[in-house]
Design an enzyme around this catalytic site. Sequence first.
Site, PDB file in Angstrom:
ATOM      1  CD  GLU A 293     -43.496  23.908 -39.094  1.00  0.00           C
ATOM      2  OE1 GLU A 293     -43.671  23.818 -37.869  1.00  0.00           O
ATOM      3  OE2 GLU A 293     -44.333  23.557 -39.944  1.00  0.00           O
TER       4      GLU A 293
ATOM      5  CB  THR B  39     -34.329  26.846 -38.639  1.00  0.00           C
ATOM      6  OG1 THR B  39     -33.809  25.644 -38.056  1.00  0.00           O
ATOM      7  CG2 THR B  39     -34.679  26.529 -40.076  1.00  0.00           C
ATOM      8  CB  ILE B  40     -29.032  26.549 -36.382  1.00  0.00           C
ATOM      9  CG1 ILE B  40     -29.689  25.858 -35.192  1.00  0.00           C
ATOM     10  CG2 ILE B  40     -28.640  27.973 -36.073  1.00  0.00           C
ATOM     11  CD1 ILE B  40     -28.689  25.542 -34.079  1.00  0.00           C
ATOM     12  CG  ASP B  41     -32.729  22.609 -35.687  1.00  0.00           C
ATOM     13  OD1 ASP B  41     -31.604  22.852 -35.223  1.00  0.00           O
ATOM     14  OD2 ASP B  41     -33.722  22.355 -34.975  1.00  0.00           O
TER      15      ASP B  41
ATOM     16  CG  MET C  48     -28.810  22.594 -30.563  1.00  0.00           C
ATOM     17  SD  MET C  48     -29.271  24.334 -30.604  1.00  0.00           S
ATOM     18  CE  MET C  48     -29.322  24.697 -28.853  1.00  0.00           C
ATOM     19  N   GLY C  49     -30.691  19.719 -33.027  1.00  0.00           N
ATOM     20  CA  GLY C  49     -31.469  19.050 -34.075  1.00  0.00           C
ATOM     21  C   GLY C  49     -32.617  18.328 -33.424  1.00  0.00           C
TER      22      GLY C  49
ATOM     23  CD  GLU D  79     -31.799  19.566 -29.675  1.00  0.00           C
ATOM     24  OE1 GLU D  79     -31.385  20.060 -28.627  1.00  0.00           O
ATOM     25  OE2 GLU D  79     -32.469  20.216 -30.515  1.00  0.00           O
TER      26      GLU D  79
ATOM     27  CD  GLN E 263     -24.749  22.665 -31.863  1.00  0.00           C
ATOM     28  OE1 GLN E 263     -25.006  21.896 -32.766  1.00  0.00           O
ATOM     29  NE2 GLN E 263     -25.244  22.497 -30.648  1.00  0.00           N
TER      30      GLN E 263
HETATM   31  O1  F6P Z   1     -34.912  25.362 -33.341  1.00  0.00           O
HETATM   32  C1  F6P Z   1     -33.552  25.537 -33.202  1.00  0.00           C
HETATM   33  C2  F6P Z   1     -33.071  24.954 -31.913  1.00  0.00           C
HETATM   34  O2  F6P Z   1     -31.726  25.317 -31.798  1.00  0.00           O
HETATM   35  C3  F6P Z   1     -33.282  23.441 -31.766  1.00  0.00           C
HETATM   36  O3  F6P Z   1     -32.281  22.694 -32.405  1.00  0.00           O
HETATM   37  C4  F6P Z   1     -33.283  23.278 -30.272  1.00  0.00           C
HETATM   38  O4  F6P Z   1     -34.028  22.155 -29.858  1.00  0.00           O
HETATM   39  C5  F6P Z   1     -33.959  24.510 -29.802  1.00  0.00           C
HETATM   40  O5  F6P Z   1     -33.747  25.491 -30.788  1.00  0.00           O
HETATM   41  C6  F6P Z   1     -33.476  25.014 -28.462  1.00  0.00           C
HETATM   42  O6  F6P Z   1     -34.230  26.112 -28.128  1.00  0.00           O
HETATM   43  P1  F6P Z   1     -34.017  27.037 -26.862  1.00  0.00           P
HETATM   44  O7  F6P Z   1     -32.868  27.949 -27.160  1.00  0.00           O
HETATM   45  O8  F6P Z   1     -35.291  27.795 -26.746  1.00  0.00           O
HETATM   46  O9  F6P Z   1     -33.729  26.143 -25.705  1.00  0.00           O
END
Ligand code: F6P
Length: 345
Positions: free
Chosen positions: A107, A129-131, A173-174, A225, A277
């Site tokens: 995004e 995005t994995i989300d 994650m999420g 999360e 993940q």
């Molecule tokens: O946006 C994808 C994501 O995996 C989220 O689920 C998570 O909050 C974030 O990235 C973690 O990001 P980083 O690797 O920068 O800590």
Amino acid sequence: MTRIGILTSGGDCPGLNAVIRACVLRGSRDHGQEFVGILDGWRGLVEADFIDLDWMSVRGLGKLGGTILGTSRTSPFGERGEAGGVAHIKANLRSAGVDALIVIGGEGTLAAAQILSSHGVQIVGVPKTIDNDLSATDYSFGFHTAVEIATEAIDRLKTTGESHHRCMIAEVMGRHSGWIALHAGIATSAHAILIPEQKASLDQICDWVQQPFQRGRTPLVVVAEGFVSTEMTQPHSERGLDAFNRPRLGGIGDQLAPIIEERTGIETRSTTLGHIQRGGAPSGADRVLATRLGRAAVDAVKDADWGTMVASRGTDIVRVGLEESVGRLKTVPPERYDEASFLFG
Ligand code: F6P
């Protein structure tokens, strides 16, 4: 001949390399396009850190996790300010003879791409995005892999939980959306699935844990999360802020475990899956999706269809306006959550 710069930005995601490979293969073989790799996302564009990308450099990449281009959570505008950033970026692109950009990101990345596009930079976006929280695409690559990894890990947690008659909590994650938790939770028959979109009280969670335990089952809680219980005001964060000043999430499972243990008397353990993940090889399904999106992106460049993003809709790959891809996240609708609720407790 069109020279295309490719960048990957934001959190990495299994399938990024498969997109890069598909772009370069399709573009160089079928459209006579040339490619330049931009290193570490927007940072490489701002600092003109480019590498050549040819057919040979993408050989065998489809199954490789991470991104050969590197990534970062940098804004393309940074301290230069929006307008200054655009002029500077355009100058960098001109000096490298780059006519168009393929921007692979989530995004935040696509929002920046849209601003650049509105200033005349020729851009095609690819959702990542994995989300799975981008509203303009049904699925983004990386999500399927993340769900597979989480499912396999939670299956393992269940067997050790069963041996010890413990309640097991798996944190996935999420940040804003609970798609990974919902899918992995259904796949592993969780007794509670806790997602950012749906509040639940600690009493409710303990009840969901106690019921299966009384039936002689090992209670399983899958929590995203970004989950916020009715007793909380914001997602649990204990790791400071990220590059965009957003709280780094993670640790809600560890917060819940002692509370559940104290209230139910059931020994409870929590495991945070974290970046496991996002790492490693993409699943077969994600390799296919990433390859189709990469192919579609260079086709959009060939058609000069600027300011668009390629997206999956049903079984098709379509083009949508970049503006459609930003501003609204695809969260889990209540009815999708309700579908899973017959598994709870
Ligand atoms: O946006 C994808 C994501 O995996 C989220 O689920 C998570 O909050 C974030 O990235 C973690 O990001 P980083 O690797 O920068 O800590």
